[in-house]
Design a protein around this motif. Structure first.
Motif, PDB file in Angstrom:
ATOM      1  N   THR A   1      17.703  30.031  75.002  1.00 54.52           N
ATOM      2  CA  THR A   1      18.274  31.272  74.481  1.00 54.52           C
ATOM      3  C   THR A   1      17.760  32.427  75.332  1.00 54.52           C
ATOM      4  O   THR A   1      16.841  32.258  76.136  1.00 54.52           O
ATOM      5  CB  THR A   1      17.889  31.515  73.012  1.00 54.52           C
TER       6      THR A   1
ATOM      7  N   GLN B   1      27.418  27.107  73.268  1.00 61.08           N
ATOM      8  CA  GLN B   1      26.723  26.847  72.009  1.00 61.08           C
ATOM      9  C   GLN B   1      26.914  25.396  71.559  1.00 61.08           C
ATOM     10  O   GLN B   1      25.963  24.755  71.100  1.00 61.08           O
ATOM     11  CB  GLN B   1      27.250  27.803  70.937  1.00 61.08           C
TER      12      GLN B   1
ATOM     13  N   ALA C   1      15.967  26.254  68.829  1.00 58.51           N
ATOM     14  CA  ALA C   1      16.046  27.362  69.774  1.00 58.51           C
ATOM     15  C   ALA C   1      14.690  27.585  70.430  1.00 58.51           C
ATOM     16  O   ALA C   1      13.651  27.573  69.760  1.00 58.51           O
ATOM     17  CB  ALA C   1      16.488  28.637  69.061  1.00 58.51           C
TER      18      ALA C   1
ATOM     19  N   CYS D   1      22.699  33.945  68.239  1.00 59.91           N
ATOM     20  CA  CYS D   1      23.904  34.217  69.024  1.00 59.91           C
ATOM     21  C   CYS D   1      24.073  35.688  69.356  1.00 59.91           C
ATOM     22  O   CYS D   1      24.873  36.052  70.235  1.00 59.91           O
ATOM     23  CB  CYS D   1      25.142  33.715  68.279  1.00 59.91           C
TER      24      CYS D   1
ATOM     25  N   ALA E   1      17.978  27.597  65.273  1.00 58.93           N
ATOM     26  CA  ALA E   1      19.184  28.408  65.467  1.00 58.93           C
ATOM     27  C   ALA E   1      20.272  27.895  64.542  1.00 58.93           C
ATOM     28  O   ALA E   1      20.576  26.707  64.536  1.00 58.93           O
ATOM     29  CB  ALA E   1      19.643  28.347  66.921  1.00 58.93           C
TER      30      ALA E   1
END
Length: 334
Positions: free
Chosen positions: A136, A71, A131, A149, A181
């Protein structure tokens, strides 16, 4: 003359049973052998259990670090492909890539620029980036949506923050809305069932909102974070290296970042401070999945993230795992 037959002589070694003394000696020898075997088995079992606990502890720690590393490497990401040219430019996201707390967030569902800290417990961190379905993992129901997440879809509702937006190639559409995100990582239930949890921006019908916390990985007892900062903010990927913006000059905790004097570059003081973060140094204190039997006298010694020595007497093994991650979407090498 008649034959004379002699009577058979008595056997010199007639068959007979064990005496009481012999039986007692045999039993004693057998008990000694059995006790030695049980002791060896017990030692081997204890050693095997300890080895299993240590192996699982190491695997959990590495998994937790890798999860957050992935991340952090995306923090601040924003990229737009100009059709037909093969070139890429910053297209949408600009702003602080991370924001942290020494201790938990007062309200982990608050807007990114409204996050405040309790100053108690494990540290917390919020990570932002653009994102896409490439960086992702799309969910089964929302295969066309980028996800947070927890794998929940994010609506593409955030307008481009880059000012001015990049000029598209002739005939290409202008930069549009994108999925932002905004994932918040924190340690929950630290005293009972410690675990690393996350809550992130996700779709709520036609809007986006920060969702509820969900566990990601068990047995994370504590998280401590330091931030590598430059003298001036770098809130988007630049074209050239500037030592004032792209050179780490010191590491600070979250309170230290918040206490920095304005550089005068940005009017928004929080953006000015957190826009200087170029790297994140993270330490996780992990606990074994279950206590180990036969805790040695004095317990199990370990070091906490502040490098102090401690001893656990509850039977759990503990170990710290540390990593430093460069925010590659902010860092530029000379």
């Amino acid at each position: 003359m008649s034959a004379v037959f002699a009577a058979p002589s008595r056997m010199r070694n007639p068959a007979r049973g064990f005496t009481l003394i012999e039986l007692m000696i045999s039993l004693t020898i057998g008990l000694v052998i059995l006790a030695a075997a049980l002791s060896t088995f017990s030692t081997s079992s204890r050693s095997s259990q300890l080895s299993q606990a240590e192996t699982q502890l190491n695997e959990d720690g590495i998994l937790a670090l890798n999860l957050i590393q992935q991340q952090l490497k995306q923090a601040g990401y924003s990229q737009q492909l100009i059709p037909g040219s093969g070139a890429t430019v910053m297209g949408n996201f600009a702003g602080s890539a991370v924001r942290g707390c020494d201790g938990a967030f007062t309200d982990a569902a608050a807007a990114f620029d409204k996050l405040s800290c309790t100053g108690k417990g494990s540290d917390a961190i919020a990570i932002r980036y653009e994102a896409t379905t490439d960086n992702t993992m799309p969910t089964g129901t929302d295969t066309k949506l980028a996800t947070n997440c927890l794998g929940n879809g994010i609506n593409a509702l955030t307008a481009s923050q880059v000012s001015p937006p990049p000029t598209p190639a002739p005939g290409a559409p202008p930069p549009g809305n994108y999925a932002l995100a905004d994932n918040r990582y924190l340690v929950t239930d630290a005293s009972t069932a410690p675990m690393l949890s996350c809550r992130g921006m996700e779709k709520r019908d036609a809007v986006n909102a920060i969702g509820t916390p969900q566990p990601l990985l068990a047995n994370v007892e504590s998280m401590r974070i330091l931030y590598g900062v430059a003298n001036r903010p770098s809130i988007e990927l630049a074209a050239t290296y500037d030592p004032q913006r792209h050179q780490i000059v010191k590491y600070l905790d979250a309170a230290g970042v918040d206490a920095q004097v304005s550089s005068g570059v940005l009017a928004d003081l929080a953006e000015d401070r957190w826009g200087r973060v170029l790297s994140v140094r993270m330490c996780l204190q992990m606990r074994s999945d279950r206590p180990v039997r036969d805790v040695p006298a004095g317990g199990f010694a370990y070091k906490r993230c502040d490098n102090t020595d401690h001893t656990g007497t509850d039977g759990y093994l503990r170990r710290t795992f540390t990593t430093t991650v460069l925010l590659r979407n902010r860092m530029i090498t000379p």
